[in-house]
Design an enzyme around this catalytic site. Structure first.
Site, mmCIF file in Angstrom:
data_model
loop_
_atom_site.group_PDB
_atom_site.id
_atom_site.type_symbol
_atom_site.label_atom_id
_atom_site.label_comp_id
_atom_site.label_asym_id
_atom_site.label_seq_id
_atom_site.Cartn_x
_atom_site.Cartn_y
_atom_site.Cartn_z
ATOM 1 N N ARG A 128 0.801 -1.218 0.000
ATOM 2 C CA ARG A 128 0.000 0.000 0.000
ATOM 3 C C ARG A 128 0.843 1.281 0.000
ATOM 4 O O ARG A 128 0.420 2.318 0.516
ATOM 5 C CB ARG A 128 -0.952 0.017 1.210
ATOM 6 C CG ARG A 128 -1.986 -1.096 1.216
ATOM 7 C CD ARG A 128 -2.918 -1.022 0.013
ATOM 8 N NE ARG A 128 -3.876 -2.118 0.059
ATOM 9 C CZ ARG A 128 -3.669 -3.332 -0.445
ATOM 10 N NH1 ARG A 128 -2.529 -3.575 -1.089
ATOM 11 N NH2 ARG A 128 -4.565 -4.275 -0.371
ATOM 12 N N SER A 206 -11.741 0.581 2.601
ATOM 13 C CA SER A 206 -11.098 0.094 3.829
ATOM 14 C C SER A 206 -10.345 1.250 4.482
ATOM 15 O O SER A 206 -9.474 1.853 3.853
ATOM 16 C CB SER A 206 -10.135 -1.052 3.512
ATOM 17 O OG SER A 206 -10.846 -2.182 3.059
ATOM 18 N N GLU A 309 -5.745 4.167 5.595
ATOM 19 C CA GLU A 309 -5.497 4.087 4.156
ATOM 20 C C GLU A 309 -5.837 5.384 3.421
ATOM 21 O O GLU A 309 -5.113 5.780 2.512
ATOM 22 C CB GLU A 309 -6.295 2.929 3.535
ATOM 23 C CG GLU A 309 -5.637 1.575 3.684
ATOM 24 C CD GLU A 309 -6.129 0.577 2.639
ATOM 25 O OE1 GLU A 309 -6.426 1.008 1.509
ATOM 26 O OE2 GLU A 309 -6.209 -0.612 2.957
#
Length: 318
Positions: A128, A206, A309
């Site tokens: 990520r 998310s 995130e």
């Protein structure tokens, strides 16, 4: 962009806007919306290279690749946003990451005005993350991304949800299109596909990353889990360099934040324990309050720091 420099305004580059939390006080500068379109492709009997403008809709590119029977991004179906955002966060889902297929990223270096072709290695991809949201954050504007996909490839079926979907369907060898359809169906069941009228879709996806920890740290947490809930298995998955990826959703739920949890006008999605949703009239401050409560409880109980995130915009003004 010249206006931003001339007036010394902060610059924020906007893609699809699907992974943002914007401050209640707004953004004190110029927002540059990337709308560069177009997809070109070239290749041979084994590989095909897709060159896509940063403003192209990501799911449309996945659909195009699958229609040409090219594998490598089929499990990334249904993810909202644009092509330009995919290398920034090294977008991944259901066992695939874009770093597995990106050959290079064409980007404008803001300071110099030069257009650079950055190789996969140059991008510094990790879970990520990349240089674009890490070591060289705010230094580039992504213009185009190139992906090398495999023609006539077998789809990737490694993630448990995808495996279970086809096991229930009694389908041993699904096609790329069937995997794409399955992933979109799974995402819809978790309110991770934009569906009009579903209030559980009012989220930025998310909200927390799955923590990456050392094997020893994972063993510590697992022992703690077994002590607190005998017989309950803590999900853990292998990660790079011998590390272990933990399930953020499991940690959130085991800390008292179950699906459907509500705190004022915000809450946890009824379908996905990692999605913080706006139940109606929520402010960014409300979202932060729930985020902070979740992070504190998870750390207090498990000693794990959950990292968000979404991109936070304008919060340095508060």
């Amino acid at each position: 962009m010249a206006l931003a420099f001339a007036r010394k305004l902060p610059l924020f580059v906007l893609g699809g806007g699907s992974n943002l939390l914007v401050s209640d006080s707004g953004w004190p500068g110029l927002v540059l919306k990337i709308s560069l379109a177009g997809v070109e492709f070239e290749g041979d009997l084994q590989k095909m290279l897709f060159h896509a403008g940063a403003g192209e809709n990501w799911d449309s590119l996945v659909a195009l690749a699958v229609s040409k029977n090219c594998g490598g991004i089929e499990c990334l179906s249904g993810i909202p946003g644009t092509v330009g955002g995919t290398p920034v966060q090294n977008v991944g889902a259901y066992g695939q990451e874009v770093s597995e297929t990106i050959t290079h990223v064409r980007a404008l270096e803001i300071a110099s005005g030069a257009v650079l072709d950055l190789s996969n290695n140059d991008c510094g991809f990790y879970y990520r993350s990349s240089i674009f949201n890490g070591t060289r954050r705010n230094e580039f504007i992504v213009l185009e991304v190139s992906y090398r996909l495999c023609r006539n490839a077998e789809p990737k079926i490694e993630y448990a949800d995808v495996k279970n979907f086809f096991a229930a369907a009694h389908l041993d060898k699904p096609t790329l299109q069937q995997v794409r359809d399955a992933v979109r169906s799974i995402r819809e069941s978790k309110a991770m596909l934009l569906v009009e009228g579903d209030e559980d879709c009012r989220s930025a996806g998310s909200f927390f990353k799955n923590p990456i920890v050392s094997a020893a740290e994972a063993d510590r947490i697992q022992a703690l889990a077994e002590k607190r809930a005998p017989g309950k298995t803590m999900p853990r998955y292998p990660a790079a360099d011998g590390q272990v990826k933990l399930a953020a959703a499991w940690l959130v739920e085991q800390s008292g934040f179950s699906k459907g949890y509500t705190l004022g006008p915000v809450g946890i999605s009824r379908k996905h324990s990692l999605a913080i949703v706006n139940r109606g009239g929520a402010t960014a401050k409300d979202i932060l309050a729930l985020k902070d409560a979740i992070q504190k409880k998870v750390f207090d109980l498990w000693g794990v720091s959950l990292q968000p995130e979404p991109v936070f915009v304008g919060f340095d003004r508060q």
